[in-house]
Design a protein around this motif. Structure first.
Motif, PDB file in Angstrom:
ATOM      1  N   GLY A  11       0.785  -1.235   0.000  1.00 28.56           N
ATOM      2  CA  GLY A  11       0.000   0.000   0.000  1.00 28.56           C
ATOM      3  C   GLY A  11       0.813   1.280   0.000  1.00 28.56           C
ATOM      4  N   LYS A  14       4.251   1.498  -4.257  1.00 29.10           N
ATOM      5  CA  LYS A  14       5.391   1.003  -5.057  1.00 29.10           C
ATOM      6  C   LYS A  14       5.011   0.859  -6.529  1.00 29.10           C
ATOM      7  CE  LYS A  14       5.850  -2.860  -2.763  1.00 29.10           C
ATOM      8  NZ  LYS A  14       4.959  -2.845  -1.592  1.00 29.10           N
ATOM      9  N   SER A  32       6.965  -8.193  -9.277  1.00 30.85           N
ATOM     10  CA  SER A  32       6.807  -9.608  -8.904  1.00 30.85           C
ATOM     11  C   SER A  32       5.336  -9.932  -8.658  1.00 30.85           C
ATOM     12  CB  SER A  32       7.642  -9.944  -7.668  1.00 30.85           C
ATOM     13  OG  SER A  32       7.328  -9.061  -6.617  1.00 30.85           O
ATOM     14  N   GLY A  33       4.590  -8.978  -8.076  1.00 31.51           N
ATOM     15  CA  GLY A  33       3.162  -9.207  -7.817  1.00 31.51           C
ATOM     16  C   GLY A  33       2.397  -9.427  -9.117  1.00 31.51           C
TER      17      GLY A  33
HETATM   18  P1  ADP Z   1       1.791  -5.590  -2.042  1.00 32.34           P
HETATM   19  O1  ADP Z   1       3.188  -5.129  -1.931  1.00 32.34           O
HETATM   20  O2  ADP Z   1       0.808  -4.448  -2.100  1.00 32.34           O
HETATM   21  O3  ADP Z   1       1.427  -6.614  -0.995  1.00 32.34           O
HETATM   22  P2  ADP Z   1       2.391  -7.162  -4.442  1.00 32.34           P
HETATM   23  O4  ADP Z   1       1.585  -7.124  -5.692  1.00 32.34           O
HETATM   24  O5  ADP Z   1       3.802  -6.680  -4.504  1.00 32.34           O
HETATM   25  O6  ADP Z   1       1.527  -6.326  -3.398  1.00 32.34           O
HETATM   26  O7  ADP Z   1       2.416  -8.655  -3.857  1.00 32.34           O
HETATM   27  C1  ADP Z   1       1.243  -9.407  -3.689  1.00 32.34           C
HETATM   28  C2  ADP Z   1       1.574 -10.818  -3.181  1.00 32.34           C
HETATM   29  O8  ADP Z   1       2.421 -11.503  -4.116  1.00 32.34           O
HETATM   30  C3  ADP Z   1       2.345 -10.898  -1.851  1.00 32.34           C
HETATM   31  O9  ADP Z   1       1.497 -10.811  -0.740  1.00 32.34           O
HETATM   32  C4  ADP Z   1       3.015 -12.282  -1.989  1.00 32.34           C
HETATM   33  O10 ADP Z   1       2.090 -13.313  -1.745  1.00 32.34           O
HETATM   34  C5  ADP Z   1       3.378 -12.362  -3.455  1.00 32.34           C
HETATM   35  N1  ADP Z   1       4.741 -11.844  -3.741  1.00 32.34           N
HETATM   36  C6  ADP Z   1       5.035 -10.686  -4.406  1.00 32.34           C
HETATM   37  N2  ADP Z   1       6.356 -10.515  -4.493  1.00 32.34           N
HETATM   38  C7  ADP Z   1       6.930 -11.569  -3.876  1.00 32.34           C
HETATM   39  C8  ADP Z   1       8.271 -11.958  -3.604  1.00 32.34           C
HETATM   40  N3  ADP Z   1       9.300 -11.190  -3.989  1.00 32.34           N
HETATM   41  N4  ADP Z   1       8.492 -13.120  -2.924  1.00 32.34           N
HETATM   42  C9  ADP Z   1       7.479 -13.877  -2.535  1.00 32.34           C
HETATM   43  N5  ADP Z   1       6.188 -13.581  -2.740  1.00 32.34           N
HETATM   44  C10 ADP Z   1       5.899 -12.431  -3.402  1.00 32.34           C
END
Ligand code: ADP
Length: 192
Positions: A11, A14, A32-33
């Motif tokens: 939140g 980023k 990565s998300g």
């Molecule tokens: P936010 O930072 O708002 O939680 P993201 O879209 O970056 O949202 O990440 C969503 C989900 O994706 C995380 O809660 C996790 O489950 C997974 N995730 C994202 N990046 C990684 C990472 N580098 N390593 C492991 N899991 C990840």
């Protein structure tokens, strides 16, 4: 060529900032998300990944490291890259540093976008009204924060010891935060 990592709690903004930075400085935006949400919709690990996302847990390192580095390996040869949501663990960070050195590109500078949990939660709940994300609800947001705090200390310490962290207040509006980040990137580019 410059490589950046945008780091911060869920939140903090980023994704929004990474997109703006990528456009302005012609960087590849590696989220990565986003990669995981695509993999959760189709692909061989669909079910496994969906369950991690929906619960707010991190996807296991071996899986995410391979996915991200496959893309980064190609992108780092051509464009500077902004990593958004990655690395999130010390092993991910160390592995990524090995990749920077293998590719003989400059190791990424970390933009640490900080925001308190109450404000961040408010933003995510607002986003949850139309994001369609399974993890944008109150109980999962709490879990994402718990996971974030669990990993952050060692990760930030690792980068701080190498003098690679720049702290930015994520609480002002999007344009103000963006202007602050742009100033910092301009300075980094001047130094090169
Ligand atoms: P936010 O930072 O708002 O939680 P993201 O879209 O970056 O949202 O990440 C969503 C989900 O994706 C995380 O809660 C996790 O489950 C997974 N995730 C994202 N990046 C990684 C990472 N580098 N390593 C492991 N899991 C990840």
């Amino acid at each position: 060529m410059i490589n950046l990592i945008i780091f911060g709690p869920p939140g903090a903004g980023k994704g929004t900032q990474a997109k703006l930075i990528a456009e302005k400085y012609q960087l590849y935006h590696l989220s990565s998300g986003e990669i995981l949400r695509q993999e959760a919709a189709s692909g061989p690990y669909q079910e496994k990944i969906s369950s991690y996302l929906a619960s707010g847990q991190l996807v296991p390192d071996d899986l995410i490291i391979e996915m991200v580095e496959k893309i980064a390996d190609i992108q780092l040869s051509t464009l500077g890259t902004i990593f958004d949501g990655y690395p999130r663990t010390l092993d991910q960070a160390k592995s990524l540093d090995r990749l920077f050195s293998q590719k003989e590109v400059s190791p990424a500078t970390v933009i640490n976008l900080f925001l308190n949990e109450a404000e961040a939660t408010e933003r995510i709940l607002l986003r949850g009204q139309h994001s369609g994300r399974t993890d944008d609800n109150l109980s999962i947001i709490k879990e994402r924060f718990r996971v974030y705090h669990q990993e952050t200390d060692s990760l930030l310490k690792y980068y701080q010891e190498q003098n690679r962290v720049i702290d930015i207040d994520g609480s002002p509006d999007i344009i103000t935060v963006n202007a602050t980040i742009n100033e910092i990137i301009d300075k980094l580019l001047e130094r090169k």
